[in-house]
Scaffold this active site. Structure first.
Site, PDB file in Angstrom:
ATOM      1  N   ASN A 105      67.347  26.585  50.112  1.00 13.24           N
ATOM      2  CA  ASN A 105      66.744  26.117  48.869  1.00 13.24           C
ATOM      3  C   ASN A 105      65.236  26.397  48.912  1.00 13.24           C
ATOM      4  O   ASN A 105      64.597  26.290  49.959  1.00 13.24           O
ATOM      5  CB  ASN A 105      67.054  24.641  48.585  1.00 13.24           C
ATOM      6  CG  ASN A 105      66.663  23.693  49.691  1.00 13.24           C
ATOM      7  OD1 ASN A 105      66.693  24.030  50.868  1.00 13.24           O
ATOM      8  ND2 ASN A 105      66.289  22.478  49.315  1.00 13.24           N
TER       9      ASN A 105
ATOM     10  N   GLU B 279      72.633  27.997  47.563  1.00  9.59           N
ATOM     11  CA  GLU B 279      73.837  28.733  47.171  1.00  9.59           C
ATOM     12  C   GLU B 279      73.495  29.894  46.245  1.00  9.59           C
ATOM     13  O   GLU B 279      74.011  31.003  46.388  1.00  9.59           O
ATOM     14  CB  GLU B 279      74.827  27.796  46.445  1.00  9.59           C
ATOM     15  CG  GLU B 279      75.294  26.619  47.281  1.00  9.59           C
ATOM     16  CD  GLU B 279      74.447  25.366  47.077  1.00  9.59           C
ATOM     17  OE1 GLU B 279      73.195  25.452  47.098  1.00  9.59           O
ATOM     18  OE2 GLU B 279      75.051  24.284  46.917  1.00  9.59           O
TER      19      GLU B 279
ATOM     20  N   CYS C  96      68.526  26.566  44.370  1.00  5.61           N
ATOM     21  CA  CYS C  96      69.365  26.075  45.463  1.00  5.61           C
ATOM     22  C   CYS C  96      69.732  27.198  46.425  1.00  5.61           C
ATOM     23  O   CYS C  96      69.739  28.381  46.068  1.00  5.61           O
ATOM     24  CB  CYS C  96      70.657  25.490  44.902  1.00  5.61           C
ATOM     25  SG  CYS C  96      70.449  24.163  43.713  1.00  5.61           S
TER      26      CYS C  96
ATOM     27  N   CYS D 233      74.911  25.626  40.355  1.00  8.86           N
ATOM     28  CA  CYS D 233      75.448  26.566  41.351  1.00  8.86           C
ATOM     29  C   CYS D 233      76.937  26.808  41.125  1.00  8.86           C
ATOM     30  O   CYS D 233      77.420  27.930  41.268  1.00  8.86           O
ATOM     31  CB  CYS D 233      75.195  26.060  42.756  1.00  8.86           C
ATOM     32  SG  CYS D 233      73.464  26.203  43.243  1.00  8.86           S
TER      33      CYS D 233
HETATM   34 ZN    ZN Z   1      72.697  24.102  43.229  1.00  8.53          ZN
END
Ligand code: ZN
Length: 129
Positions: A42, A55, A53, A89
């Site tokens: 992140n 991901e 983030c 995400c």
């Molecule tokens: Zn996220």
């Protein structure tokens, strides 16, 4: 790559997280169908809404390198329990990796897993829908 190696990679990657405001460190390891490992952390911004983030960092890195087929994504946060991906995400992963499995680890080794489609039912249709 076995689960212990992935777990250690998540821990090592999480140390690189740029969570200067929240102090909530997250790492991700995206595994392509060709078994490449793409890491993400992140990254926070002083304009909080621009924060991204781990991901999505991993996914965007992979997409920009030309990868289009994904098998699973591993996620680790500072929480003592496995932390699932946020709604943003989930949607972006659904756009580019709708059949992906999501495996979540806590920092102390607790594990949980789910299919993305079970985490985001009745999703907004993306380019792979
Ligand atoms: Zn996220």
């Amino acid at each position: 790559m076995n689960e212990q190696t992935i777990f250690q990679l998540l821990k090592k990657t999480k140390e690189k997280a740029l969570a200067v405001y929240s102090k909530f460190h997250v790492s991700a390891v995206l595994v392509t169908k060709s078994n490449e490992l793409i890491t993400g952390i992140n990254i926070e911004s002083s304009s909080y809404g621009l924060t991204i983030c781990a991901e999505r960092v991993a996914l965007f890195k992979a997409l920009s390198e030309g990868y289009r087929e994904f098998d699973r994504i591993y996620i680790m946060s500072d929480l003592p329990v496995p932390c699932p991906p946020c709604g943003a995400c989930r949607q972006v992963l659904m756009d580019y990796a709708p059949d992906i499995k999501v495996i979540m680890y806590s920092d102390n080794g607790q594990k949980d897993g789910a299919l993305l489609k079970d985490l985001l039912p009745r999703n907004f249709p993306g380019p792979k829908s």
